[in-house]
Design a protein around this motif. Structure first.
Motif, short mmCIF file in Angstrom:
data_model
loop_
_atom_site.label_atom_id
_atom_site.label_comp_id
_atom_site.label_asym_id
_atom_site.label_seq_id
_atom_site.Cartn_x
_atom_site.Cartn_y
_atom_site.Cartn_z
N LYS A 47 0.81 -1.22 0.00
CA LYS A 47 0.00 0.00 0.00
C LYS A 47 0.84 1.27 0.00
CE LYS A 47 -3.88 2.12 2.47
NZ LYS A 47 -4.84 1.93 3.60
N HIS A 48 1.91 1.28 0.82
CA HIS A 48 2.67 2.52 1.02
C HIS A 48 4.08 2.48 0.42
CE1 HIS A 48 -0.48 3.95 3.66
NE2 HIS A 48 -0.39 2.85 4.39
N ASN A 49 4.52 1.32 -0.02
CA ASN A 49 5.83 1.15 -0.65
C ASN A 49 6.99 1.23 0.35
OD1 ASN A 49 6.85 0.53 -3.28
ND2 ASN A 49 7.99 2.45 -3.20
N MET A 50 6.87 2.10 1.34
CA MET A 50 7.90 2.21 2.37
C MET A 50 7.23 2.30 3.72
SD MET A 50 9.74 4.44 4.56
CE MET A 50 9.77 6.12 3.92
N VAL A 51 7.74 1.53 4.70
CA VAL A 51 7.16 1.52 6.05
C VAL A 51 8.29 1.54 7.08
CG1 VAL A 51 5.10 0.24 5.34
CG2 VAL A 51 7.09 -1.01 6.20
N TYR A 52 7.91 1.87 8.32
CA TYR A 52 8.82 1.73 9.45
C TYR A 52 8.25 0.65 10.37
CZ TYR A 52 11.55 5.77 8.10
OH TYR A 52 12.37 6.62 7.41
N VAL A 53 9.12 -0.24 10.78
CA VAL A 53 8.76 -1.33 11.68
C VAL A 53 9.40 -1.01 13.03
CG1 VAL A 53 8.82 -3.82 12.02
CG2 VAL A 53 8.70 -2.89 9.71
N LYS A 54 8.56 -0.77 14.05
CA LYS A 54 9.04 -0.23 15.32
C LYS A 54 8.64 -1.12 16.49
CE LYS A 54 8.32 4.61 13.91
NZ LYS A 54 7.67 5.88 14.33
N PRO A 55 9.52 -1.24 17.50
CA PRO A 55 9.10 -1.92 18.73
C PRO A 55 7.95 -1.16 19.39
CG PRO A 55 11.49 -1.56 18.70
CD PRO A 55 10.91 -0.76 17.58
N ILE A 56 6.95 -1.88 19.86
CA ILE A 56 5.83 -1.22 20.54
C ILE A 56 6.34 -0.48 21.77
CG2 ILE A 56 3.74 -1.65 21.91
CD1 ILE A 56 2.96 -3.77 19.93
N ASN A 57 7.25 -1.10 22.50
CA ASN A 57 7.87 -0.45 23.65
C ASN A 57 9.36 -0.29 23.34
OD1 ASN A 57 5.62 -0.45 25.75
ND2 ASN A 57 5.68 -2.60 25.16
N GLY A 58 9.80 0.94 23.23
CA GLY A 58 11.20 1.18 22.92
C GLY A 58 11.49 2.66 22.90
N THR A 59 12.75 3.01 23.08
CA THR A 59 13.16 4.40 23.12
C THR A 59 14.41 4.62 22.27
OG1 THR A 59 14.52 4.02 25.09
CG2 THR A 59 12.24 4.74 25.44
N ALA A 60 14.66 5.89 21.97
CA ALA A 60 15.90 6.32 21.30
C ALA A 60 16.10 5.69 19.92
CB ALA A 60 17.12 6.05 22.18
N GLY A 61 15.03 5.22 19.31
CA GLY A 61 15.14 4.65 17.98
C GLY A 61 15.72 3.26 17.93
N ASN A 62 15.92 2.63 19.09
CA ASN A 62 16.51 1.29 19.12
C ASN A 62 15.58 0.28 18.47
OD1 ASN A 62 18.83 2.13 20.57
ND2 ASN A 62 17.68 2.03 22.49
N GLY A 63 16.13 -0.51 17.55
CA GLY A 63 15.36 -1.57 16.93
C GLY A 63 14.44 -1.15 15.80
N VAL A 64 14.46 0.13 15.43
CA VAL A 64 13.58 0.62 14.36
C VAL A 64 14.14 0.18 13.00
CG1 VAL A 64 12.65 2.65 13.20
CG2 VAL A 64 12.75 2.57 15.69
#
Length: 260
Positions: A47-64
């Motif tokens: 649908k969007h061609n580009m997405v961000y996959v993020k931890p539901i609980n997380g800070t400082a951009g870790n694991g994004v």
């Protein structure tokens, strides 16, 4: 969840997103967001061609993770970037399997990707600080641009993002009164977000709103941090905004030992 509702912080990006989406007008500023799964990832990328996959609980951009579909004359497939690591695959199954292997072992979200404005070729987003006054009104006390590290997908200060005055970053796009009105619009948006969250979670005293600006200068709320770090504002040469933000944080019971 009951414990979070009583407190002054809330870590779940999913819960905060759902709280904002209760307001129909607010939906215009929220990127499409779903719980992460094989099917939701596939649907969102189509649908969007580009997405961000993020931890539901997380800070400082870790694991994004930034994930996208590639299609041109030379190559058709999928790619993702986690930190400085980049991977490319021809099939969705290989792409999904590799991402699962390398992401953090915790629940994730899939969020519609917003292509950020750039400054000198580097992407940037915005942190808007909103705090409660002694009369319990909400006030936007600060805003700052966050420029990404050249090799990273996140702009966070703790991930080597560089804070710069937002007025400077908007210079190529807006001038004079237009810029002034636009900054006022972002400040009002911050207050609206705080008031909407307050309807469900009344004990918050301050929030940091991360906002992406697309090519049309439309603001998109990427995330709301309920325990925002004030020190990003100290990285700006002009310290007036930092002193204001810090004063309100101290009044709200945070950073009592910090000298401002």
């Amino acid at each position: 969840m009951k414990q979070e509702r009583k407190g002054r912080t809330l870590t779940s990006k999913w819960i905060k997103t759902k709280a904002l989406l209760k307001n129909k007008e607010m939906r215009n500023y929220i990127p499409e967001t779903r719980l992460y799964s094989r099917s939701s990832l596939r649907t969102m990328i189509r649908k969007h061609n580009m997405v961000y996959v993020k931890p539901i609980n997380g800070t400082a951009g870790n694991g994004v993770i930034q994930a996208s579909k590639m299609a041109n004359r030379r190559f058709s497939g999928y790619r993702y970037q986690l930190g400085t690591m980049k991977r490319v695959f021809r099939s969705f199954d290989e792409f999904y399997t590799s991402m699962n292997r390398n992401k953090l072992k915790r629940p994730y979200l899939v969020q519609q990707g917003i292509r950020l404005l750039t400054f000198n070729g580097l992407r940037f987003d915005v942190r808007v600080m909103v705090q409660r006054t002694a009369k319990l009104d909400w006030r936007t006390t600060g805003y700052v641009g966050r420029v990404s590290h050249p090799k990273k997908i996140v702009t966070n200060y703790h991930s080597q993002g560089k804070p710069l005055p937002l007025e400077q970053l908007l210079d190529p796009y807006l001038k004079g009164k237009q810029k002034h009105r636009y900054l006022a619009q972002l400040q009002r948006l911050g207050v609206r977000i705080a008031k909407q969250l307050q309807r469900t979670y009344p004990n918050f005293r301050e929030i940091g709103v991360d906002i992406a600006l697309d090519s049309n200068l439309h603001p998109w709320v990427l995330e709301v941090n309920t325990a925002p770090d004030v020190h990003i504002f100290n990285a700006i040469r002009d310290k007036r905004m930092f002193r204001t933000v810090l004063r309100y944080s101290k009044a709200n019971g945070r950073y009592k030992k910090v000298k401002g």
